[in-house]
Design a protein around this motif. Structure first.
Motif, mmCIF file in Angstrom:
data_model
loop_
_atom_site.group_PDB
_atom_site.id
_atom_site.type_symbol
_atom_site.label_atom_id
_atom_site.label_comp_id
_atom_site.label_asym_id
_atom_site.label_seq_id
_atom_site.Cartn_x
_atom_site.Cartn_y
_atom_site.Cartn_z
ATOM 1 N N LEU A 185 -10.834 -2.294 -1.597
ATOM 2 C CA LEU A 185 -10.001 -1.878 -0.461
ATOM 3 C C LEU A 185 -9.497 -0.465 -0.757
ATOM 4 O O LEU A 185 -8.805 -0.243 -1.759
ATOM 5 N N TYR A 186 -9.845 0.467 0.113
ATOM 6 C CA TYR A 186 -9.500 1.882 -0.109
ATOM 7 C C TYR A 186 -8.048 2.122 0.297
ATOM 8 O O TYR A 186 -7.701 2.082 1.465
ATOM 9 N N ILE A 187 -7.203 2.372 -0.692
ATOM 10 C CA ILE A 187 -5.770 2.558 -0.471
ATOM 11 C C ILE A 187 -5.462 4.013 -0.146
ATOM 12 O O ILE A 187 -4.574 4.305 0.659
ATOM 13 N N PRO B 246 0.809 -1.219 0.000
ATOM 14 C CA PRO B 246 0.000 0.000 0.000
ATOM 15 C C PRO B 246 0.845 1.273 0.000
ATOM 16 O O PRO B 246 0.438 2.292 -0.569
ATOM 17 N N ARG C 158 -12.954 5.111 4.235
ATOM 18 C CA ARG C 158 -11.760 5.344 5.045
ATOM 19 C C ARG C 158 -10.591 4.586 4.461
ATOM 20 O O ARG C 158 -10.744 3.444 4.016
ATOM 21 N N GLU C 159 -9.423 5.194 4.501
ATOM 22 C CA GLU C 159 -8.221 4.495 4.053
ATOM 23 C C GLU C 159 -8.049 3.229 4.884
ATOM 24 O O GLU C 159 -8.188 3.246 6.109
ATOM 25 N N GLY C 160 -7.746 2.126 4.220
ATOM 26 C CA GLY C 160 -7.537 0.866 4.920
ATOM 27 C C GLY C 160 -8.813 0.078 5.133
ATOM 28 O O GLY C 160 -8.759 -1.046 5.611
ATOM 29 N N LEU D 284 -0.938 -9.882 -4.969
ATOM 30 C CA LEU D 284 -1.502 -10.100 -3.640
ATOM 31 C C LEU D 284 -2.247 -11.421 -3.594
ATOM 32 O O LEU D 284 -2.897 -11.802 -4.557
ATOM 33 N N LYS E 89 -9.789 -6.575 -3.267
ATOM 34 C CA LYS E 89 -9.257 -7.504 -2.279
ATOM 35 C C LYS E 89 -10.370 -8.476 -1.973
ATOM 36 O O LYS E 89 -11.378 -8.088 -1.360
ATOM 37 N N ARG F 261 -12.562 -1.647 3.780
ATOM 38 C CA ARG F 261 -13.146 -2.300 2.613
ATOM 39 C C ARG F 261 -14.611 -1.963 2.517
ATOM 40 O O ARG F 261 -15.292 -1.829 3.527
#
Lengths: 266, 266
Positions: free
Chosen positions: A114-116, A81, A130-132, A262, A109, A134
């Motif tokens: 999945l918000y990177i 990430p 939010r970052e991190g 991944l 994912k 799903r």
């Protein structure tokens, strides 16, 4: 000291306690932790004490446990990430500057987006991403873009699973979702209209690798009332192409660190 | 199975393997991990296998271990940095928009500045700061602002320790650093000139809590060649005041989550 009643190792049990936290459960009591991990209270008490002593967990003013600052620092060392963020964020910043709206960069994912990375500001519509974290793919802009350009096989698997209804506008009928994805593919970009959160809508485009596989998605989320979504498409496509090129140039790096490297677990 | 030769518990040994990674060592081989944790190879092999199976660690193409995406996701659940970022980032975004330079938000952690949030773009000077990483306080803008407004006692302790020399401009003489900090306090903002990285300089201001204690620092890092640093001061002070107010309003929240609630270990 035994294994507390089953065959899991001490290490995996300690890790399971960390994995008990999620976006919906950012703080947990000791008994909630024991219950979520299916662990005797005595075992949970001992392991949580060790996690707290090492500062993987910390206790808040209400005596509830939460993920500690030390684990935040260690998590941010994860090269995959980190590399994706380093590449995408400057281009996202340019998009933000021109739109002043929420900008998202996400990868697939399992069956989630999945918000990177996320950029936002005072003028952007407040949203829950939010970052991190799903979110499901079918009701989100970046998720729909990732899903529409995935393999036929993946799309079939996704549509065969129960489709969560997030608002009354969420597309939960498999046939309708398949048609929506075909339209998205043909058009080249994904649109959502209050399908994830009432009051917000979004547009997103895929980011392709050199072999034409979808690797990520880039999107903007705006207030429904000020939505002329298609005006963002050219800008998104242009920045997505630059991100794709930068990702491709970094592919020779010592860390593989890209999406289809991944593990593809759900 | 024993403790591998000493009294540490299995859990603490597994956690020590995670703690072996840092900014300078984002990837490690099994033998490097064993050496850094002072652990027999057989123990390291077994525990690393469990960490990898749980995806706390992952192996890259060179067969080196690195922090896994799953730990990145869990780390981002940590409420303290998350809350600080949610509060500071929109104000940082405003600063970025007007300056197009690197914007930093940091708190003190032990004797370091811990970078909680960073915004950057294509026009900003490339610098090494990273979210989640620590840098020494005396050569960095945000660090010097945090240090100058700390207690006399803390400043004395800091100046009595060896002062790392990062460039030939780093202030490493305790007497000179004390005078620089007194000047910073009197002036209200910190300046650095190629003290951390050749070619870049910075200006930073403290963020105070309601009791007048320094809680965080907000700074901008620019290329030395285009440095008229004082022109950023008014804007930084204005945004720092807004962040301070927002932090104060959120203090009643169920998570304490602010800086002096953090354990003050080095």
């Amino acid at each position: 000291m035994g294994n507390g009643g089953n065959g899991r190792s001490v290490t995996s049990r300690a890790l399971d306690l960390l994995g008990a936290f999620d976006v919906e459960h950012p703080t947990l009591t000791l008994s909630e932790l024991a219950a979520r991990c299916d662990m005797p209270m005595a075992t949970a008490h001992r392991l949580v004490g060790e996690l707290e002593a090492w500062r993987a967990l910390e206790r808040n003013a209400d005596n509830r446990y939460q993920v500690g600052l030390r684990l935040w620092e260690i998590g941010l060392l994860s090269p995959v990430p980190r590399r994706l963020r380093e590449i995408a964020l400057p281009f996202m910043q340019d998009l933000y500057e021109r739109s002043k709206e929420n900008i998202h960069f996400a990868v697939r994912k399992g069956h989630d987006a999945l918000y990177i990375a996320k950029l936002t500001g005072h003028k952007a519509v407040p949203i829950t991403s939010r970052e991190g974290a799903r979110l499901p793919m079918h009701p989100t802009g970046v998720g729909k873009a990732l899903l529409a350009f995935a393999s036929e096989e993946f799309i079939e698997t996704y549509c065969a699973r129960p489709l969560a209804r997030c608002t009354r506008h969420t597309i939960v009928e498999p046939g309708r979702l398949r048609r929506e994805l075909a339209l998205t593919r043909a058009r080249g970009y994904a649109l959502t209209n209050e399908e994830m959160t009432p009051g917000s809508c979004s547009v997103a485009v895929p980011v392709f690798d050199a072999d034409g596989r979808v690797e990520a998605a880039l999107g903007v989320v705006v207030h429904s009332a000020r939505a002329n979504l298609t005006r963002y498409v050219t800008d998104l496509e242009s920045e997505a192409a630059k991100i794709a090129q930068a990702m491709n140039e970094h592919r020779a790096d010592p860390y593989p660190g890209f999406v289809h490297d991944l593990p593809d677990e759900v």
